[in-house]
Design a protein around this motif. Structure first.
Motif: not given
Length: 359
Positions: A193, A197, A219, A343, A346-347
């Motif tokens: 997340g 990332h 992902k 969630s 991105r991101y």
């Protein structure tokens, strides 16, 4: 009748606040202190949306003080400096992260670890020594002591760079402290997340082999092709997890939901290190047996001091590291919070404050 400390603050400010644990944000007028001799005033241009903002808005941790104006991934430009300010000038590109004050005299502060000061003053949901309340970056301007203001390198964009002020330093600091930077070693990043990332990108910049660990198989392509991970591991696939047992030197666990630690510990080699930086709202179970039998270490870390945060910004600028963001307008923030809870981002959401916040 004497004015209260709150009333002495003369600068009008405007932002969006939540007034209860529904977490719903709406327009909010408030005040900031006048720029003092050691202060820097900045016009806020962008503010990242951290998972901590969501937790605080909904009082998940039990210590929210309403009204709450969230936001501790703040970037903007300097509009005023006090007479004692030597580090910044009007027009400079700057940022403000998780903290805006500390005692300056304790052992932690003297070691540039202001983030661990017992008298830390957070950017929002916190109080100053004079009793006035702090409001965060979902607003048009902020006044901060120069010690807690950070310089943005010229090549680091203010929008995609803003999340580094929390997400970036949260993963950079433990990698440095726990010695997780040796080129060629194998780093696992659990949770892909806002924090995860960025951890993948920083890990690759240190020359590590990086495996992204996620419960979301969809992902995989993004982790490898977009973020630069070397491999991808589905955490809820027993066979794939079994095949990776004992293969990693380090793991950064960024997951903020309650989850088991044993599967992650099993991935570590002897002498491996698991560092958790997520903040679940309930305790995690710690299995001691694998720690003892594998001489493994589990630790934690919380953002970083001002010196290290500036170091992180400079490192990210050198290696062209930014967050992958979705730029939103302030009026989209409640929808963004609902998506963040699922969630579905991105991101990292970043609010385009300057172009969307108006009374």
């Amino acid at each position: 009748m004497a004015k209260s400390a709150e009333e002495e603050n003369q600068q009008k400010a405007f932002g969006w606040a939540a007034t209860d644990n529904s977490g719903i944000l709406s327009p909010f007028n408030f005040s900031r202190r006048e720029n003092g001799d050691d202060d820097v005033t900045l016009k806020i241009l962008y503010c990242g949306v951290c998972h901590s903002d969501l937790h605080t808005l909904r009082n998940d941790w039990g210590f929210s003080f309403y009204p709450v104006v969230p936001g501790h991934e703040i970037s903007g430009v300097v509009t005023e400096v006090g007479k004692n300010v030597t580090k910044f000038n009007i027009g400079d590109r700057v940022g403000v992260g998780v903290l805006v004050g500390s005692c300056k005299t304790c052992e932690c502060c003297e070691q540039d670890l202001e983030n661990y000061c017992p008298r830390i003053i957070f950017t929002y949901n916190s109080y100053n020594p004079d009793g006035t309340k702090n409001y965060g970056g979902y607003s048009d301007m902020i006044v901060v002591d120069q010690r807690y203001v950070l310089r943005f390198p010229d090549n680091l964009p203010l929008d995609a760079g803003a999340p580094l002020l929390c997400a970036g330093i949260t993963v950079y600091s433990p990698m440095k402290y726990y010695g997780m930077t040796e080129a060629g070693k194998h780093l696992g990043v659990s949770g892909l997340g806002g924090l995860g990332h960025v951890a993948v990108k920083i890990g690759k910049a240190f020359g590590l082999k990086v495996t992204a660990i996620s419960s979301s198989p969809q992902k995989e392509s993004e982790a490898i092709n977009r973020l630069g991970a070397d491999s991808f591991l589905v955490s809820n696939d027993p066979e794939k997890m079994k095949s990776a047992i004992g293969t990693m030197d380090y793991i950064i666990d960024t997951v903020s939901a309650v989850h088991p630690l044993l599967p992650l510990l099993s991935l570590l080699k002897v002498n491996g290190k698991l560092v958790t930086v997520g903040l679940p709202n309930k305790p995690l179970e710690l299995p001691v047996f694998p720690l003892v039998m594998g001489r493994k270490l589990i630790g934690g870390s919380d953002v970083g001091g001002m010196k290290e945060t500036q170091e992180m910004l400079d490192f990210c600028a050198k290696h062209n590291i930014t967050a992958d963001i979705e730029l939103i307008r302030i009026e989209e923030i409640n929808t963004a919070m609902e998506r963040l809870a699922k969630s579905d981002v991105r991101y990292r959401f970043v609010i385009d404050v300057a172009n969307s916040l108006s009374q």
